[in-house]
Design a protein around this motif. Structure first.
Motif, PDB file in Angstrom:
ATOM      1  N   HIS A 224     -14.770 -41.079  30.215  1.00 46.05           N
ATOM      2  CA  HIS A 224     -14.945 -40.075  31.718  1.00 46.05           C
ATOM      3  C   HIS A 224     -15.836 -38.960  31.607  1.00 46.05           C
ATOM      4  CE1 HIS A 224     -12.539 -37.738  28.813  1.00 46.05           C
ATOM      5  NE2 HIS A 224     -12.490 -36.951  29.627  1.00 46.05           N
TER       6      HIS A 224
ATOM      7  N   ASP B  89     -16.969 -32.442  27.098  1.00 46.04           N
ATOM      8  CA  ASP B  89     -17.093 -32.690  25.638  1.00 46.04           C
ATOM      9  C   ASP B  89     -17.142 -34.067  25.239  1.00 46.04           C
ATOM     10  OD1 ASP B  89     -14.594 -33.038  27.309  1.00 46.04           O
ATOM     11  OD2 ASP B  89     -13.241 -33.191  25.407  1.00 46.04           O
ATOM     12  N   HIS B  90     -17.116 -35.195  26.164  1.00 47.98           N
ATOM     13  CA  HIS B  90     -17.397 -36.407  26.110  1.00 47.98           C
ATOM     14  C   HIS B  90     -18.647 -36.853  26.306  1.00 47.98           C
ATOM     15  CE1 HIS B  90     -13.241 -37.488  25.146  1.00 47.98           C
ATOM     16  NE2 HIS B  90     -12.861 -36.246  26.020  1.00 47.98           N
TER      17      HIS B  90
ATOM     18  N   ASP C  27      -9.257 -39.594  27.107  1.00 46.04           N
ATOM     19  CA  ASP C  27      -8.280 -38.647  27.181  1.00 46.04           C
ATOM     20  C   ASP C  27      -7.137 -38.982  27.943  1.00 46.04           C
ATOM     21  OD1 ASP C  27     -10.198 -37.022  25.873  1.00 46.04           O
ATOM     22  OD2 ASP C  27     -10.326 -35.481  27.209  1.00 46.04           O
TER      23      ASP C  27
ATOM     24  N   HIS D  70      -9.503 -38.265  21.208  1.00 42.76           N
ATOM     25  CA  HIS D  70      -9.456 -36.937  20.597  1.00 42.76           C
ATOM     26  C   HIS D  70      -8.540 -37.250  19.015  1.00 42.76           C
ATOM     27  CE1 HIS D  70     -11.554 -33.783  23.248  1.00 42.76           C
ATOM     28  NE2 HIS D  70     -10.905 -34.572  24.125  1.00 42.76           N
TER      29      HIS D  70
HETATM   30 ZN   LIG Z   1     -11.619 -34.706  25.922  1.00 41.44          ZN
END
Ligand SMILES: [Zn+2]
Ligand SMILES: [Zn+2]
Length: 209
Positions: free
Chosen positions: A56, A60-61, A148, A189
Motif C-alpha cells: 500500500h 512507512d512502506h 498492514d 510489520h
Molecule cells: Zn505500516
C-alpha cells in the motif's frame, strides 16, 4: 519459491525478497529501509530484481522505493488508488512530517486478480481496501503477504485518511479468511510474538477477527 523476510527501518516493517530460484528473477515487497542490506542479499543470491511491489501507499512502506529503484533499476508496482492518494501533494504531507523519503510514482499499476510474475513464480493480486483504498495482499504458492491488512494477532488501523472499517472487514472476510487454513501469513510489520502465521491460526486466535 524463495522467500526472505527482513525487518527494516525504524517502524519494524517486514520487507520480503521473493524470487524464482530457477530463473533467478526476484521482486521485493515494501523495501522500506536498509536498502543497501536488501540489495546485498539479492546480489549474494545472484538474483536480478525486476519489481519493487508496495502492499500500500503509506510512507512507512514506500520510503525506500526511490533508493531501491536507484540501486537496481527495478520498476515500482502499486495499486493506482494508493499512488493517487499518497503521492499527491496533500498525501505527501504526512510522509514529510514523519521524516520519510518520498516515493516516485509507480511504473505499473495493478488491480484485483492481476498476476505479478518473476521467473516461474506468480503472485496474484488481491485488492483488500480498508486500511487504505489501494491496499493489496499478494498470494502465491500458499503464501500470503498481507501488508498492514492482517498482522500476527492483530489487524491494520482503519482511522487513517482513506481508510474504511466496512471495506476492511469485507476484505478480510471475503478475500483472506476464505483462503485455505494452511496459507502462510507474512505480515507487513513485526507486531506479533511470531514473524509469520497461518490463516487458520489467525481465524481461531486473532482477537480482532
Ligand atoms: Zn505500516
Ligand atoms: Zn499502513
Amino acid at each position: 519459491m524463495y522467500i526472505e523476510q527482513m525487518k527494516v527501518g525504524y517502524m519494524d516493517v517486514f520487507c520480503y525478497i521473493v524470487a524464482c530460484p530457477v530463473k533467478k528473477e526476484a521482486l521485493v515487497i515494501d523495501p522500506a529501509g536498509n536498502e543497501e542490506d536488501i540489495v546485498e542479499r539479492i546480489d549474494q543470491n545472484e538474483f536480478v530484481l525486476k519489481y519493487i511491489v508496495n502492499t500500500h501507499g503509506h510512507a512507512d512502506h514506500t520510503c525506500g522505493n526511490a533508493r531501491m529503484k536507484e540501486l537496481t533499476g527495478a520498476e515500482i508496482i502499486m495499486h493506482e488508488e494508493d499512488d493517487r492518494l499518497f503521492n499527491s501533494p496533500e498525501g505527501q504531507i504526512m510522509a514529510r512530517q514523519l521524516g520519510f523519503a518520498l516515493s516516485p510514482h509507480a511504473d505499473i499499476f495493478v488491480k484485483d486478480g492481476d498476476d505479478i510474475t518473476v521467473g516461474e513464480i506468480t503472485l496474484k493480486v488481491l485488492h483488500t481496501p480498508g486500511h487504505s483504498p489501494g491496499g493489496i495482499c499478494l498470494l502465491g504458492d500458499g503464501n500470503l503477504f498481507t501488508g498492514d491488512t492482517l498482522f500476527v494477532g492483530g489487524i491494520g488501523r482503519t482511522d487513517l485518511p482513506g481508510a474504511s472499517l466496512t471495506q476492511f472487514m469485507n476484505s478480510i472476510n471475503k478475500k483472506l479468511l476464505t483462503l485455505p487454513t494452511e496459507t502462510i501469513v507474512w505480515p507487513g510489520h513485526d507486531y506479533g510474538d511470531k514473524p509469520s502465521s497461518t490463516i487458520g491460526i489467525e481465524k481461531w486466535s486473532n482477537p480482532f477477527l
